[in-house]
Design a protein around this motif. Structure first.
Motif, PDB file in Angstrom:
ATOM      1  N   ALA A 232      -5.249   3.578  -3.762  1.00  0.00           N
ATOM      2  CA  ALA A 232      -4.997   4.167  -2.443  1.00  0.00           C
ATOM      3  C   ALA A 232      -4.208   5.461  -2.571  1.00  0.00           C
TER       4      ALA A 232
ATOM      5  N   ASP B 120       0.808  -1.222   0.000  1.00  0.00           N
ATOM      6  CA  ASP B 120       0.000   0.000   0.000  1.00  0.00           C
ATOM      7  C   ASP B 120       0.843   1.276   0.000  1.00  0.00           C
TER       8      ASP B 120
ATOM      9  N   THR C  84     -14.998   6.035   1.244  1.00  0.00           N
ATOM     10  CA  THR C  84     -13.714   6.532   1.715  1.00  0.00           C
ATOM     11  C   THR C  84     -13.445   7.956   1.257  1.00  0.00           C
ATOM     12  N   VAL C  85     -14.033   8.326   0.135  1.00  0.00           N
ATOM     13  CA  VAL C  85     -13.649   9.579  -0.509  1.00  0.00           C
ATOM     14  C   VAL C  85     -14.822  10.550  -0.516  1.00  0.00           C
TER      15      VAL C  85
ATOM     16  N   ARG D  39      -5.493   9.096  -1.709  1.00  0.00           N
ATOM     17  CA  ARG D  39      -4.778   9.491  -0.488  1.00  0.00           C
ATOM     18  C   ARG D  39      -5.334   8.757   0.726  1.00  0.00           C
ATOM     19  N   ARG D  40      -5.624   7.482   0.531  1.00  0.00           N
ATOM     20  CA  ARG D  40      -6.091   6.665   1.641  1.00  0.00           C
ATOM     21  C   ARG D  40      -5.237   5.406   1.677  1.00  0.00           C
TER      22      ARG D  40
ATOM     23  N   LEU E  63      -7.626  -0.413   3.103  1.00  0.00           N
ATOM     24  CA  LEU E  63      -8.385  -0.279   1.852  1.00  0.00           C
ATOM     25  C   LEU E  63      -7.848  -1.223   0.781  1.00  0.00           C
TER      26      LEU E  63
END
Lengths: 60, 221, 263
Positions: free
Chosen positions: B152, B68, C165-166, B156-157, B161
């Protein structure tokens, strides 16, 4: 109507379908009411989108 | 070609130097595999039977959990922007990065797997089969994981995820990796059948992974 | 303009009509103008088909000689499985629209289809499990079909997780579109692998419903229920798309309100 020895499973399956599909319908219906309500509230406050007076473009 | 070699060498160097995560994957693999006997009990017959599957599961988790950060770090220090605006095709740059990642994170797993097989009393020939299937299968995991890593980075996560999105897609690789190992041990099918399908899955992910990852990165903004 | 105005009249009378009819997002407005009159008819057709289909399934269709009355569960199970897969296909088409044409309506279609597809897939799992208990003696077997549907369910959850998530809708739409297309490529491969895996581990132990061997007395009610499910899906999807468009409008207006308050 005789559902035989496994009636409980059949009834549960139909109940599950009722719950899942009914839940979907309720979600969509309540969501619609909530959104139209909010939209009406905001418009009552006099807030409109910038392009309210411009005609829509013909095609994408 | 030079640019690709530069990206490849840079990633390899970053991974094996201080701060890189190259050995983290192997360490994680070792710990996961060592945990299993505590969960299922020390019955050596059972462990011998499920050993190949555990090695495969451990390798699957280890190679996905190290992925990730693949693009996230590059995004932070700005090198991803250089790759994006550079003249090198983005898909090829991604392949170079993925190969570097596989060399530093995937290949050590392949080498470590036969050694860990000793813990499960897996005999020599089947350890060879496990290592061979991992050698062919881990690139598939890396290239599928690329998609998650790119998503990801684009969003920006990080965190869970990537595994949540990618693990369901790796099920075929797991099935045929373990099946080939079992086929080598005792199975009714010859080793070649699941093994060639595993090769096909790897080759396919080699195409799908970079293309999808490039699309994810291009669509980031 | 005339078509739009007449179409909107029952929904938005008076001054509201003007602001509803014209917007900077041309296609969503035209979509609403199209959907608003269609939706009641579609809902009515759904209700009618459902009444007919469920009546046939429960009261008319004969019991299976082998499975007895439990075959009635099939009338829920098979249509939900069909829609679980159909919905992913629809999402894939929407994903192409998102990625190639950057069509805002495609984003909306993809986003709203995901939870509905998840619900149908979930229903398929639940009914399959309830069917399995009397037939196989257990709620769950790692049967090839059940396993494939479980994986499909997990993929749906992944897409929803990505959406959640976004915050930025268009960025989330593109990410979800890529995941959807990758899933669409992978679903047949997963299906094939699971079948292979299953035949290796469980050589033909479970009951299978062969395609052409279904008797017309069961097949006809099944087709009617499947049609009802499909109509329900279309109704829900169009309504959910309408909700999503309205939600985005509310969001835009709220942002403008905040901006105004800041001035």
């Amino acid at each position: 109507m005789d559902l035989g020895p496994h009636a409980a499973f059949i009834v549960t399956a139909y109940a599950a379908a009722l719950v899942v599909l009914g839940g979907l319908i309720a979600w969509v219906a309540f969501d619609y009411r909530a959104q139209t309500h909010k939209l009406a509230e905001l418009e009552a406050l006099g807030i409109k989108r910038r392009s309210s007076d411009r005609p829509a473009p013909a095609s994408p | 070609m030079n640019a690709l070699a530069a990206i490849f060498l840079r990633d390899v160097r970053l991974a094996i130097r201080v701060g890189g995560g190259a050995w983290m994957g192997v360490l994680f693999f070792l710990i996961v595999v060592a945990l299993v006997p505590f969960a299922v009990g020390p019955d050596s017959g059972l462990l011998q039977r499920i050993g190949p599957a555990i090695l495969w599961l451990g390798a699957l988790l280890a190679s996905l959990l190290t992925l990730d950060q693949l693009f996230a770090d590059d995004r932070e220090d700005g090198s991803l922007d250089l790759i994006l605006i550079g003249r090198t095709p983005l898909q090829l740059a991604i392949v170079a990065k993925a190969l570097a990642h596989w060399l530093t994170a995937g290949l050590p797993l392949v080498i470590a797997a036969p050694l860990l097989g000793i813990f499960f009393n897996i005999d020599l020939s089947s350890m060879g089969a496990v290592a061979l299937t991992l050698l062919v299968g881990t690139p598939a995991l890396t290239f599928l994981g690329l998609i998650g890593a790119a998503l990801a980075a684009a969003l920006r996560r990080g965190g869970l995820l990537v595994p949540v999105l990618i693990l369901p897609l790796t099920i075929p690789v797991l099935i045929f990796g373990v099946a080939a190992t079992h086929a080598a041990l005792a199975g009714p099918v010859p080793f070649g059948t699941p093994f060639t399908i595993l090769c096909a899955l790897s080759l396919m992910s080699l195409v799908v992974g970079p293309v999808a990852a490039a699309a994810a990165l291009k669509n980031a903004d | 303009m005339t078509m739009k105005d007449t179409a909107l009249r029952p929904e938005a009378p008076g001054p509201k009509k003007r602001s509803m009819a014209i917007t900077n997002l041309a296609n969503p407005s035209r979509f609403l103008a199209l959907v608003n009159p269609i939706l009641p008819w579609l809902a009515a057709a759904t209700a009618l088909t459902f009444a007919l289909g469920i009546n046939q399934a429960i009261f008319v269709a004969p019991d299976d000689y082998q499975q007895g009355a439990t075959v009635k569960i099939m009338f829920l199970h098979v249509p939900s499985a069909w829609l679980g897969m159909f919905c992913w296909g629809l999402m894939s088409i929407a994903a192409l629209g998102t990625l190639i044409w950057r069509h805002p309506l495609a984003d909306v279609a993809g986003k709203t289809a995901a939870p509905i597809g998840t619900a149908f897939t979930f229903l398929c799992l639940v009914t399959g499990s309830l069917w399995g208990r009397p037939m196989w003696g257990t709620y769950w077997v790692w049967d090839a079909r059940l396993t494939s549907v479980l994986i499909l369910f997990l993929l749906y959850l992944g897409v929803i997780a990505l959406w959640r998530t976004v915050e930025d809708p268009s960025r989330a739409a593109r990410a979800a579109a890529i995941l959807t297309l990758v899933g669409a490529i992978n679903i047949p491969i997963i299906k094939f692998s699971v079948d292979w895996w299953n035949t290796l581990h469980q050589p033909a132990s479970v009951f299978r419903l062969g395609g052409p061997s279904i008797h017309p007395a069961i097949l006809v009610p099944l087709a009617v229920v499947a049609l009802a499910f499909t109509l329900l899906f279309l109704t829900l999807h169009l309504a959910a798309m309408r909700n999503e468009i309205l939600r985005r409008r509310v969001r835009t207006l709220q942002l403008m309100q905040a901006q105004k308050a800041g001035e």
